[in-house]
Design a protein around this motif. Structure first.
Motif, PDB file in Angstrom:
ATOM      1  N   TYR A  61       6.318 -26.372 112.475  1.00  0.00           N
ATOM      2  CA  TYR A  61       6.085 -27.012 111.045  1.00  0.00           C
ATOM      3  C   TYR A  61       4.756 -27.345 110.762  1.00  0.00           C
ATOM      4  O   TYR A  61       4.389 -27.075 109.469  1.00  0.00           O
ATOM      5  N   GLU A  62       3.770 -27.477 111.632  1.00  0.00           N
ATOM      6  CA  GLU A  62       2.376 -27.635 111.445  1.00  0.00           C
ATOM      7  C   GLU A  62       1.844 -26.363 110.992  1.00  0.00           C
ATOM      8  O   GLU A  62       0.967 -26.370 110.120  1.00  0.00           O
ATOM      9  N   LEU A  63       2.120 -25.240 111.656  1.00  0.00           N
ATOM     10  CA  LEU A  63       1.783 -23.915 110.972  1.00  0.00           C
ATOM     11  C   LEU A  63       2.312 -23.676 109.871  1.00  0.00           C
ATOM     12  O   LEU A  63       1.511 -22.967 109.152  1.00  0.00           O
ATOM     13  N   CYS A  64       3.554 -23.938 109.601  1.00  0.00           N
ATOM     14  CA  CYS A  64       4.135 -23.622 108.290  1.00  0.00           C
ATOM     15  C   CYS A  64       3.378 -24.371 107.076  1.00  0.00           C
ATOM     16  O   CYS A  64       3.209 -24.012 105.921  1.00  0.00           O
ATOM     17  N   LEU A  65       3.073 -25.867 107.290  1.00  0.00           N
ATOM     18  CA  LEU A  65       2.361 -26.326 106.478  1.00  0.00           C
ATOM     19  C   LEU A  65       0.871 -25.793 106.088  1.00  0.00           C
ATOM     20  O   LEU A  65       0.476 -25.748 105.043  1.00  0.00           O
ATOM     21  N   GLN A  66       0.254 -25.349 107.105  1.00  0.00           N
ATOM     22  CA  GLN A  66      -1.152 -24.740 106.985  1.00  0.00           C
ATOM     23  C   GLN A  66      -0.824 -23.421 106.248  1.00  0.00           C
ATOM     24  O   GLN A  66      -1.700 -23.347 105.160  1.00  0.00           O
ATOM     25  N   LEU A  67       0.071 -22.704 106.549  1.00  0.00           N
ATOM     26  CA  LEU A  67       0.193 -21.448 105.662  1.00  0.00           C
ATOM     27  C   LEU A  67       0.465 -21.848 104.272  1.00  0.00           C
ATOM     28  O   LEU A  67       0.246 -21.192 102.967  1.00  0.00           O
ATOM     29  N   THR A  68       1.302 -22.707 104.093  1.00  0.00           N
ATOM     30  CA  THR A  68       1.909 -23.217 102.685  1.00  0.00           C
ATOM     31  C   THR A  68       0.703 -23.749 101.819  1.00  0.00           C
ATOM     32  O   THR A  68       0.687 -23.378 100.589  1.00  0.00           O
ATOM     33  N   ARG A  69      -0.041 -24.224 102.617  1.00  0.00           N
ATOM     34  CA  ARG A  69      -1.285 -25.036 101.812  1.00  0.00           C
ATOM     35  C   ARG A  69      -2.225 -23.797 101.196  1.00  0.00           C
ATOM     36  O   ARG A  69      -2.838 -23.919 100.029  1.00  0.00           O
ATOM     37  N   LEU A  70      -2.224 -22.670 102.009  1.00  0.00           N
ATOM     38  CA  LEU A  70      -3.083 -21.521 101.394  1.00  0.00           C
ATOM     39  C   LEU A  70      -2.191 -20.730 100.361  1.00  0.00           C
ATOM     40  O   LEU A  70      -2.799 -20.620  99.273  1.00  0.00           O
ATOM     41  N   LEU A  71      -0.840 -20.713 100.563  1.00  0.00           N
ATOM     42  CA  LEU A  71      -0.242 -20.052  99.287  1.00  0.00           C
ATOM     43  C   LEU A  71       0.057 -20.597  97.957  1.00  0.00           C
ATOM     44  O   LEU A  71       0.141 -20.097  97.117  1.00  0.00           O
ATOM     45  N   LEU A  72       0.309 -21.953  98.217  1.00  0.00           N
ATOM     46  CA  LEU A  72       0.268 -22.726  96.875  1.00  0.00           C
ATOM     47  C   LEU A  72      -0.991 -23.262  96.103  1.00  0.00           C
ATOM     48  O   LEU A  72      -0.794 -23.809  95.138  1.00  0.00           O
ATOM     49  N   GLN A  73      -2.192 -22.888  96.646  1.00  0.00           N
ATOM     50  CA  GLN A  73      -3.399 -22.949  95.651  1.00  0.00           C
ATOM     51  C   GLN A  73      -3.275 -22.323  94.318  1.00  0.00           C
ATOM     52  O   GLN A  73      -2.703 -21.609  93.763  1.00  0.00           O
ATOM     53  N   ILE A  74      -3.592 -23.710  93.389  1.00  0.00           N
ATOM     54  CA  ILE A  74      -3.943 -23.209  91.876  1.00  0.00           C
ATOM     55  C   ILE A  74      -5.324 -22.892  91.852  1.00  0.00           C
ATOM     56  O   ILE A  74      -6.099 -23.298  92.215  1.00  0.00           O
ATOM     57  N   LYS A  75      -5.377 -21.792  90.887  1.00  0.00           N
ATOM     58  CA  LYS A  75      -6.545 -21.208  90.719  1.00  0.00           C
ATOM     59  C   LYS A  75      -7.416 -22.581  89.634  1.00  0.00           C
ATOM     60  O   LYS A  75      -6.778 -23.316  88.881  1.00  0.00           O
ATOM     61  N   THR A  76      -8.487 -22.594  89.859  1.00  0.00           N
ATOM     62  CA  THR A  76      -9.471 -23.458  89.442  1.00  0.00           C
ATOM     63  C   THR A  76      -9.525 -23.112  87.799  1.00  0.00           C
ATOM     64  O   THR A  76      -9.401 -22.004  87.449  1.00  0.00           O
TER      65      THR A  76
END
Length: 271
Positions: free
Chosen positions: A82-97
């Motif tokens: 789950y920690e690796l899932c969270l790290q990957l999710t953080r990358l994929l959900l980024q909103i463009k500035t």
């Protein structure tokens, strides 16, 4: 290298994660992800660090990478990493500035680092996250939703008719609406878990949606939760009934709450 990653994950990961990719075509970079999918999960962290440091998802051809990464997320989830899932999710959900959005600042102009269709496919998989592991994912959804706007007002009443699932949300095919729907479902699932184990859902909600989140969409989510768990939010409900009486930004959720909790209010507040 992709083919032998199963047998020699340590050697292949050390080679790949240190390799220069700037001049490679994206279908070749995609093979880095395919290799990670063939390795034990413990080797995934190096790839995630490489993606973040080299900003793979901020480049124009990232559509080559999104689906393999979502498949990697699914593998990690099935392995209970789950920690690796969270790290990957953080990358994929980024909103463009805002500067990357060609001046657009409305909910319809919101763009992620991956396409909307891919965004939806990732969030669909959140339903498979166990309820006792959801807290950090819910917090991440809150942070992502908060990053959509840059001004003082999110004008949520104009793009989200109801926090709950409703036919009124028929026009909700955009990233902020998708985030709200996923967030609502995950938050309810997590708070049900907290309630079932005898925890304090009032305290948990204040941790997940702290007062620093000022946009109306967060007020509406809070009021929605108050309505579902009235016994845990008696004092909060009384404050909402008074403080949001003439706030049209939260009117839908306010009226639902008022209708369902009116009989429990003190005579003073009713007056």
């Amino acid at each position: 290298l992709v083919g032998i990653a199963v047998k020699e994950p340590k050697i292949i990961s050390e080679f790949l994660w240190k390799s220069e990719v700037n001049n490679l075509h994206y279908w070749l970079i995609r093979n880095f992800i395919e290799a990670a999918k063939n390795m034990p999960c413990e080797y995934t962290s190096g790839l995630l660090t490489k993606i973040k440091d080299e900003k793979w998802l901020e480049k124009s051809a990232n559509h080559w990478l999104a689906f393999p990464l979502i498949e990697l997320f699914e593998k990690l989830l099935n392995a209970k990493e789950y920690e690796l899932c969270l790290q990957l999710t953080r990358l994929l959900l980024q909103i463009k500035t805002p500067n990357d959005r060609e001046g657009g600042r409305s909910h319809l102009d919101t763009r992620g680092v991956i396409e909307k269709y891919e965004y939806d496919k990732l969030l669909e998989k959140f339903k498979d996250i166990p309820s006792d592991k959801l807290e950090e994912f819910v917090v991440l959804l809150m942070e992502t939703l908060n990053s959509v706007w840059v001004g003082d007002n999110d004008y949520s009443i104009g793009w989200r008719a109801a926090i709950e699932s409703s036919e009124q949300n028929w026009h909700s095919d955009d990233i902020p609406n998708t985030l709200v729907s996923c967030l609502r479902g995950c938050l309810e699932k997590y708070l049900n878990h907290v309630k079932n184990i005898g925890g304090d859902i009032n305290t948990e909600l204040k941790k997940i949606i702290p007062s620093k989140y000022k946009y109306s969409i967060f007020d509406r989510i809070r009021i929605h939760i108050y309505r579902l768990y009235q016994d845990a939010f008696k004092q909060d409900i009384q404050q909402v009934i008074i403080n949001f009486f003439d706030d049209t930004d939260v009117w839908h959720e306010y009226m639902l709450l008022l209708r369902e909790s009116f009989g429990k209010l003190s005579d003073k507040i009713k007056q």
